[in-house]
Design a protein around this motif. Sequence first.
Motif, PDB file in Angstrom:
ATOM      1  N   TYR B 104      21.592  55.857  -0.322  1.00 33.18           N
ATOM      2  CA  TYR B 104      20.814  56.595  -1.321  1.00 33.18           C
ATOM      3  C   TYR B 104      19.633  57.277  -0.633  1.00 33.18           C
ATOM      4  O   TYR B 104      19.603  58.485  -0.455  1.00 33.18           O
ATOM      5  CB  TYR B 104      20.339  55.661  -2.430  1.00 33.18           C
ATOM      6  CG  TYR B 104      19.331  56.276  -3.362  1.00 33.18           C
ATOM      7  CD1 TYR B 104      19.679  57.348  -4.170  1.00 33.18           C
ATOM      8  CD2 TYR B 104      18.022  55.800  -3.422  1.00 33.18           C
ATOM      9  CE1 TYR B 104      18.746  57.924  -5.020  1.00 33.18           C
ATOM     10  CE2 TYR B 104      17.085  56.371  -4.278  1.00 33.18           C
ATOM     11  CZ  TYR B 104      17.455  57.426  -5.068  1.00 33.18           C
ATOM     12  OH  TYR B 104      16.525  57.995  -5.893  1.00 33.18           O
ATOM     13  N   ARG B 105      18.681  56.462  -0.195  1.00 34.44           N
ATOM     14  CA  ARG B 105      17.503  57.085   0.372  1.00 34.44           C
ATOM     15  C   ARG B 105      17.778  57.746   1.713  1.00 34.44           C
ATOM     16  O   ARG B 105      17.198  58.788   2.024  1.00 34.44           O
ATOM     17  CB  ARG B 105      16.353  56.070   0.491  1.00 34.44           C
ATOM     18  CG  ARG B 105      15.049  56.700   0.887  1.00 34.44           C
ATOM     19  CD  ARG B 105      14.691  57.924   0.043  1.00 34.44           C
ATOM     20  NE  ARG B 105      13.864  57.603  -1.104  1.00 34.44           N
ATOM     21  CZ  ARG B 105      13.944  58.239  -2.256  1.00 34.44           C
ATOM     22  NH1 ARG B 105      14.812  59.217  -2.429  1.00 34.44           N
ATOM     23  NH2 ARG B 105      13.159  57.891  -3.252  1.00 34.44           N
ATOM     24  N   SER B 108      18.967  61.135   0.802  1.00 35.19           N
ATOM     25  CA  SER B 108      17.972  62.043   0.222  1.00 35.19           C
ATOM     26  C   SER B 108      16.914  62.410   1.259  1.00 35.19           C
ATOM     27  O   SER B 108      16.341  63.492   1.210  1.00 35.19           O
ATOM     28  CB  SER B 108      17.342  61.444  -1.027  1.00 35.19           C
ATOM     29  OG  SER B 108      16.737  60.208  -0.739  1.00 35.19           O
ATOM     30  N   THR B 238      21.320  62.047  -6.836  1.00 30.97           N
ATOM     31  CA  THR B 238      22.177  60.893  -7.031  1.00 30.97           C
ATOM     32  C   THR B 238      21.272  59.808  -7.552  1.00 30.97           C
ATOM     33  O   THR B 238      20.135  59.685  -7.127  1.00 30.97           O
ATOM     34  CB  THR B 238      22.805  60.438  -5.705  1.00 30.97           C
ATOM     35  OG1 THR B 238      23.587  61.498  -5.201  1.00 30.97           O
ATOM     36  CG2 THR B 238      23.678  59.236  -5.917  1.00 30.97           C
ATOM     37  N   CYS B 240      19.695  56.284  -7.967  1.00 31.66           N
ATOM     38  CA  CYS B 240      19.497  55.155  -7.059  1.00 31.66           C
ATOM     39  C   CYS B 240      20.593  54.124  -7.319  1.00 31.66           C
ATOM     40  O   CYS B 240      20.909  53.823  -8.462  1.00 31.66           O
ATOM     41  CB  CYS B 240      18.136  54.525  -7.290  1.00 31.66           C
ATOM     42  SG  CYS B 240      17.923  52.995  -6.382  1.00 31.66           S
ATOM     43  N   ILE B 241      21.146  53.577  -6.237  1.00 29.45           N
ATOM     44  CA  ILE B 241      22.254  52.634  -6.426  1.00 29.45           C
ATOM     45  C   ILE B 241      21.799  51.331  -7.067  1.00 29.45           C
ATOM     46  O   ILE B 241      22.604  50.587  -7.596  1.00 29.45           O
ATOM     47  CB  ILE B 241      22.970  52.333  -5.083  1.00 29.45           C
ATOM     48  CG1 ILE B 241      21.954  51.933  -4.015  1.00 29.45           C
ATOM     49  CG2 ILE B 241      23.774  53.534  -4.629  1.00 29.45           C
ATOM     50  CD1 ILE B 241      22.616  51.402  -2.750  1.00 29.45           C
ATOM     51  N   SER B 243      19.537  51.360  -9.493  1.00 35.11           N
ATOM     52  CA  SER B 243      18.689  51.919 -10.525  1.00 35.11           C
ATOM     53  C   SER B 243      18.482  51.166 -11.835  1.00 35.11           C
ATOM     54  O   SER B 243      17.366  50.961 -12.227  1.00 35.11           O
ATOM     55  CB  SER B 243      19.129  53.332 -10.836  1.00 35.11           C
ATOM     56  OG  SER B 243      18.589  53.755 -12.042  1.00 35.11           O
TER      57      SER B 243
END
Lengths: 136, 353
Positions: B104-105, B108, B238, B240-241, B243
Amino acid sequence: MESLSQTIRPGAVNFKSGIPNNNFIEEVLLCANLKLLAMQLTLEFGGGLELLCNSLKIHKVNVDPQDGEKLTMKHLLAWVRTNLIKERPEMFMKGDSVRPGVLVLINDCDWELSEQLDTVLEEDDVVVFISTLHGG
Amino acid sequence: MAEAAAKLKGGRLCSICNDRRPALKRPKTLEQICRECFYTVFEDEIHNVIVENQLFKPGERIAIGASGGKDSTVLAYVLSELNRRHNYGLDLFLLSVDEGITGYRDDSLETVKRNEIQYGLPLKVVSYKELYGWTMDEIVKLIGLKNNCTFCGVFRRQALDRGAALLKVDKLVTGHNADDIAETVLLNILRGDIARLSRCTSIITGEDGPIPRCKPFKYTYEKEIVIYPFCWLDYFSTECIYSPNAYRGFAREFIKDLERMRPRAILDIIKSGEDFRISASTKMPEQGNCERCGYISSQKWCKACVLLEGLNRGLPKLGIGRSRGLNNEQNKDMKLTDGTKSMQSKQCGTLDF
């Protein structure tokens, strides 16, 4: 706009209205190949919505018009839900429309400027769905 | 494609230039305007907000909190554009936080790195790992998916301040938009958090602290931020996984439902938040500094230190949920532990908060 679509698909209109077509062969061909009347559209998913349909952003699709006549956004949304959305349909739809927070652009134009669910689609239209619900 | 254009009701023209065909309906005013006029009003409005609220002074160093998402990407683009166009005289920087969330991060951050080149703005990345000794992946492994957003939110807030201090900037700007702020007003009401309710609508906060924060998009609708860069800005979207911050999600959906029925509702909620008068008899938390790291805190220890202590002692529930009243006891308990060892990775003490 309406008249334009009629000139593109004279067979379908005449068939529906029952006005005899002077070209019998053309009429038969159109009936037999109703499948060919499926409308080609480009659908684009963004803002995270692509994750609901195999992580593919752009989909070139053929959608059959309702009753072989016309295709509205309402019908398209139902079609997308059945045929493209693979998971969490509630992220895309609420009731028979898109979920609030999902922007819809038809040919680069905010659908709030057209008839929204009643907008009639035509061949080669481009419909974009962008979710605003993901983090910034 | 010529016939595939616009299916407008009637033959209306853009209500600003009265020349081109409209491309969107502005939620704020319900005007129907064309793409060209939209770019102009969108940018002009943000410029006006900046000028009217005196957000910046010439010569200031400004960090833009950049996540790679839509809001901060549009903010970075618009701000560098306006800085040039109107000679703000600002030194702009991108500041990103690497929470340590694989898949995720890291993705990004790649977007932010591209933005660094595209806009020519220097980028600084601070990571949870270097600041706190823990990545979010490691934290989630320990605590599960239940309160992970609490950790992440508290840590991010402080990480941004620390990154801003490292960049020696005068202010930090964030991409919070009108929808976000309306959502926060509602959440603070739902939580009875009067202190936050009274400051969440301020366009500038922390002016008494070392690094004030401001929100140039305070009056900018999310819908317009999403449409603005349509097709040409490079941003990452996307979820956050880790989230599901369900509570905020409900508030968000409620706001969007309201917006569909009456778009002005968003600005009206912000207005309500601004105009709340807190009665003088309401007890407000006193702002002080964390005894441990010096960060601003209304308690003995700041939230990040409490959470971190819990992680390092294997008691991750520490500091989760309501801590009023409990806080003192917790702190007493914590005094018994050797703080220096577990705090090695979080050298906030070196900063002048």
